[in-house]
Scaffold this active site. Structure first.
Site, mmCIF file in Angstrom:
data_model
loop_
_atom_site.group_PDB
_atom_site.id
_atom_site.type_symbol
_atom_site.label_atom_id
_atom_site.label_comp_id
_atom_site.label_asym_id
_atom_site.label_seq_id
_atom_site.Cartn_x
_atom_site.Cartn_y
_atom_site.Cartn_z
ATOM 1 N N CYS A 7 -28.763 52.854 -51.326
ATOM 2 C CA CYS A 7 -27.984 54.083 -51.547
ATOM 3 C C CYS A 7 -26.502 53.795 -51.312
ATOM 4 O O CYS A 7 -25.641 54.310 -52.032
ATOM 5 C CB CYS A 7 -28.464 55.209 -50.637
ATOM 6 S SG CYS A 7 -29.993 56.002 -51.193
ATOM 7 N N ASP A 30 -29.048 40.129 -57.514
ATOM 8 C CA ASP A 30 -29.595 39.915 -56.175
ATOM 9 C C ASP A 30 -28.675 38.972 -55.397
ATOM 10 O O ASP A 30 -28.186 37.979 -55.930
ATOM 11 C CB ASP A 30 -31.009 39.325 -56.272
ATOM 12 C CG ASP A 30 -31.770 39.446 -54.956
ATOM 13 O OD1 ASP A 30 -32.739 40.216 -54.902
ATOM 14 O OD2 ASP A 30 -31.386 38.755 -53.981
ATOM 15 N N HIS A 99 -36.996 49.268 -56.055
ATOM 16 C CA HIS A 99 -36.199 48.374 -56.893
ATOM 17 C C HIS A 99 -37.123 47.496 -57.722
ATOM 18 O O HIS A 99 -38.166 47.056 -57.263
ATOM 19 C CB HIS A 99 -35.248 47.506 -56.057
ATOM 20 C CG HIS A 99 -35.885 46.832 -54.881
ATOM 21 N ND1 HIS A 99 -36.185 47.494 -53.721
ATOM 22 C CD2 HIS A 99 -36.293 45.554 -54.697
ATOM 23 C CE1 HIS A 99 -36.748 46.645 -52.860
ATOM 24 N NE2 HIS A 99 -36.823 45.464 -53.437
HETATM 25 P P1 5GP Z 1 -37.691 43.195 -51.547
HETATM 26 O O1 5GP Z 1 -38.178 42.093 -50.661
HETATM 27 O O2 5GP Z 1 -37.449 44.480 -50.777
HETATM 28 O O3 5GP Z 1 -38.542 43.408 -52.765
HETATM 29 O O4 5GP Z 1 -36.309 42.713 -52.141
HETATM 30 C C1 5GP Z 1 -35.076 42.986 -51.573
HETATM 31 C C2 5GP Z 1 -34.069 42.124 -52.275
HETATM 32 O O5 5GP Z 1 -32.783 42.633 -51.982
HETATM 33 C C3 5GP Z 1 -34.075 40.664 -51.850
HETATM 34 O O6 5GP Z 1 -34.324 39.839 -52.990
HETATM 35 C C4 5GP Z 1 -32.679 40.439 -51.265
HETATM 36 O O7 5GP Z 1 -32.147 39.171 -51.592
HETATM 37 C C5 5GP Z 1 -31.887 41.572 -51.895
HETATM 38 N N1 5GP Z 1 -30.787 42.059 -51.081
HETATM 39 C C6 5GP Z 1 -30.826 42.375 -49.761
HETATM 40 N N2 5GP Z 1 -29.631 42.830 -49.344
HETATM 41 C C7 5GP Z 1 -28.815 42.815 -50.439
HETATM 42 C C8 5GP Z 1 -27.436 43.180 -50.640
HETATM 43 O O8 5GP Z 1 -26.727 43.631 -49.746
HETATM 44 N N3 5GP Z 1 -26.941 43.015 -51.896
HETATM 45 C C9 5GP Z 1 -27.696 42.535 -52.924
HETATM 46 N N4 5GP Z 1 -27.096 42.415 -54.108
HETATM 47 N N5 5GP Z 1 -28.992 42.189 -52.766
HETATM 48 C C10 5GP Z 1 -29.548 42.325 -51.538
HETATM 49 ZN ZN ZN Z 2 -31.800 54.682 -50.841
#
Ligand code: 5GP
Ligand code: ZN
Length: 116
Positions: A7, A30, A99
């Protein structure tokens, strides 16, 4: 949600490398790409996960999936891509804002269930 990382990215309080935006979704790179193309596509509205979808969230989710190919092609994955939606504890979801990972590149992305 004031406490939610994604958010804050939607609100511009945390910077991101945006690759697509419209009224109800945002796509950005990412921060730790697992493949040459690794984009996160999120609804601007806070939805925690696929496990907490409301009935009227189906529309935005459909529009997001319909946009995925154009984003992948534009980012350098012209011959297909993979979408991954990690959900909840078992799906090892780390950020509790729905996401869609769009992963790809010039070469095949690898085994189906390899953790990315
Ligand atoms: P999940 O494990 O929740 O499916 O994926 C979260 C993703 O968010 C991970 O691939 C991680 O690298 C990415 N991520 C986490 N924090 C940030 C951020 O501050 N900026 C961006 N661009 N990606 C993020
Ligand atoms: Zn949110």
């Amino acid at each position: 949600m004031s406490d939610c990382l994604f958010c804050k990215i939607v609100e511009g309080k945390i910077p991101s490398a945006k690759v697509y935006e419209d009224d109800d979704m945002l796509a950005f790179k990412d921060i730790a790409p697992a493949r040459p193309v690794h984009v996160l596509l999120i609804p601007k509205k806070h939805i925690t996960s696929l496990a907490t979808l409301a009935a009227d969230d189906a529309g935005v989710l459909g529009r997001m999936l319909a946009r995925a190919n154009a984003i992948a092609v534009e980012q350098g994955s012209p011959d297909g891509f993979r979408v991954i939606i990690n959900t909840g504890r078992v799906g090892q979801q780390e950020v509790p804002h729905l996401h869609i990972h769009i992963v790809g590149g010039p070469e095949p992305v690898g085994p189906m269930l390899k953790r990315i």
